[in-house]
Write a protein that holds these residues in place. Structure first.
Motif, mmCIF file in Angstrom:
data_model
loop_
_atom_site.group_PDB
_atom_site.id
_atom_site.type_symbol
_atom_site.label_atom_id
_atom_site.label_comp_id
_atom_site.label_asym_id
_atom_site.label_seq_id
_atom_site.Cartn_x
_atom_site.Cartn_y
_atom_site.Cartn_z
ATOM 1 N N ASN A 205 0.827 -1.211 0.000
ATOM 2 C CA ASN A 205 0.000 0.000 0.000
ATOM 3 C C ASN A 205 0.859 1.258 0.000
ATOM 4 O O ASN A 205 0.576 2.221 -0.720
ATOM 5 C CB ASN A 205 -0.953 0.011 1.192
ATOM 6 N N ILE A 206 1.914 1.253 0.793
ATOM 7 C CA ILE A 206 2.834 2.402 0.844
ATOM 8 C C ILE A 206 3.500 2.595 -0.515
ATOM 9 O O ILE A 206 3.561 3.699 -1.047
ATOM 10 C CB ILE A 206 3.891 2.195 1.953
ATOM 11 N N LEU A 207 3.989 1.498 -1.085
ATOM 12 C CA LEU A 207 4.694 1.579 -2.364
ATOM 13 C C LEU A 207 3.756 1.934 -3.506
ATOM 14 O O LEU A 207 4.143 2.671 -4.424
ATOM 15 C CB LEU A 207 5.421 0.269 -2.648
ATOM 16 N N ASN A 208 2.527 1.435 -3.473
ATOM 17 C CA ASN A 208 1.555 1.783 -4.512
ATOM 18 C C ASN A 208 1.274 3.283 -4.539
ATOM 19 O O ASN A 208 1.073 3.854 -5.613
ATOM 20 C CB ASN A 208 0.253 1.006 -4.336
ATOM 21 N N ALA A 209 1.273 3.921 -3.379
ATOM 22 C CA ALA A 209 1.075 5.371 -3.332
ATOM 23 C C ALA A 209 2.226 6.084 -4.039
ATOM 24 O O ALA A 209 2.009 7.055 -4.787
ATOM 25 C CB ALA A 209 0.952 5.837 -1.882
ATOM 26 N N GLU A 210 3.444 5.614 -3.837
ATOM 27 C CA GLU A 210 4.608 6.202 -4.509
ATOM 28 C C GLU A 210 4.538 5.949 -6.017
ATOM 29 O O GLU A 210 4.827 6.849 -6.814
ATOM 30 C CB GLU A 210 5.916 5.637 -3.938
ATOM 31 N N VAL A 211 4.142 4.750 -6.405
ATOM 32 C CA VAL A 211 4.043 4.410 -7.833
ATOM 33 C C VAL A 211 3.005 5.294 -8.516
ATOM 34 O O VAL A 211 3.202 5.733 -9.646
ATOM 35 C CB VAL A 211 3.728 2.909 -8.025
ATOM 36 N N LYS A 212 1.912 5.563 -7.837
ATOM 37 C CA LYS A 212 0.889 6.445 -8.416
ATOM 38 C C LYS A 212 1.469 7.823 -8.689
ATOM 39 O O LYS A 212 1.229 8.411 -9.750
ATOM 40 C CB LYS A 212 -0.313 6.563 -7.485
ATOM 41 N N LEU A 213 2.249 8.343 -7.757
ATOM 42 C CA LEU A 213 2.886 9.643 -7.965
ATOM 43 C C LEU A 213 3.882 9.594 -9.123
ATOM 44 O O LEU A 213 3.969 10.546 -9.910
ATOM 45 C CB LEU A 213 3.582 10.111 -6.681
ATOM 46 N N VAL A 214 4.615 8.503 -9.247
ATOM 47 C CA VAL A 214 5.555 8.335 -10.356
ATOM 48 C C VAL A 214 4.786 8.314 -11.676
ATOM 49 O O VAL A 214 5.171 8.974 -12.648
ATOM 50 C CB VAL A 214 6.402 7.053 -10.186
ATOM 51 N N GLU A 215 3.695 7.564 -11.713
ATOM 52 C CA GLU A 215 2.879 7.489 -12.930
ATOM 53 C C GLU A 215 2.308 8.856 -13.301
ATOM 54 O O GLU A 215 2.287 9.221 -14.475
ATOM 55 C CB GLU A 215 1.743 6.486 -12.757
ATOM 56 N N ASP A 216 1.840 9.588 -12.308
ATOM 57 C CA ASP A 216 1.318 10.936 -12.560
ATOM 58 C C ASP A 216 2.394 11.829 -13.180
ATOM 59 O O ASP A 216 2.131 12.580 -14.119
ATOM 60 C CB ASP A 216 0.794 11.579 -11.269
ATOM 61 N N GLN A 217 3.606 11.727 -12.659
ATOM 62 C CA GLN A 217 4.712 12.521 -13.190
ATOM 63 C C GLN A 217 5.080 12.082 -14.599
ATOM 64 O O GLN A 217 5.378 12.895 -15.461
ATOM 65 C CB GLN A 217 5.927 12.430 -12.268
ATOM 66 N N ARG A 218 5.040 10.770 -14.853
ATOM 67 C CA ARG A 218 5.348 10.246 -16.186
ATOM 68 C C ARG A 218 4.349 10.775 -17.214
ATOM 69 O O ARG A 218 4.737 11.232 -18.295
ATOM 70 C CB ARG A 218 5.327 8.713 -16.172
ATOM 71 N N VAL A 219 3.076 10.757 -16.857
ATOM 72 C CA VAL A 219 2.037 11.272 -17.757
ATOM 73 C C VAL A 219 2.247 12.761 -18.009
ATOM 74 O O VAL A 219 2.120 13.235 -19.147
ATOM 75 C CB VAL A 219 0.629 10.989 -17.180
ATOM 76 N N LYS A 220 2.595 13.487 -16.966
ATOM 77 C CA LYS A 220 2.858 14.928 -17.111
ATOM 78 C C LYS A 220 4.024 15.166 -18.073
ATOM 79 O O LYS A 220 3.961 16.051 -18.934
ATOM 80 C CB LYS A 220 3.162 15.520 -15.735
#
Length: 94
Positions: free
Chosen positions: A36-51
């Motif tokens: 759960n902790i790591l998934n939150a970080e991955v979501k932020l990484v994905e958001d940045q990748r899309v940006k």
């Protein structure tokens, strides 16, 4: 513990498979908390990748050929950043 974003990004799929395995309840619980902790970080990484894709694309969805090198460099630099992750070590016995 400090962990590089690339290491988090690459470990989540393996952890997803691991939590599906029959494990002792406490071990499974600790792994799910970590996931759960790591998934939150991955979501932020994905958001940045899309940006970044939007920044380096002509159509907003695909990185243009002339910007591909810049995109890869910027995203790779970003993935090498470290973040602090609080977690309990998990012992998995075979």
């Amino acid at each position: 513990m400090k962990v590089r974003l690339i290491d988090i990004y690459n470990s989540v799929s393996v952890l997803n498979k691991l939590v599906e395995e029959p494990l002792p309840t406490k071990t499974s619980f600790k792994l799910m908390k970590l996931l759960n902790i790591l998934n939150a970080e991955v979501k932020l990484v994905e958001d940045q990748r899309v940006k970044l894709i939007k920044q380096y694309s002509m159509d907003g969805t695909t990185v243009s050929e002339q910007n591909k090198e810049n995109f890869i460099k910027e995203f790779t630099d970003f993935l090498n950043d470290e973040v602090e992750v609080q977690w309990e070590p998990v012992e998995i016995l075979s």
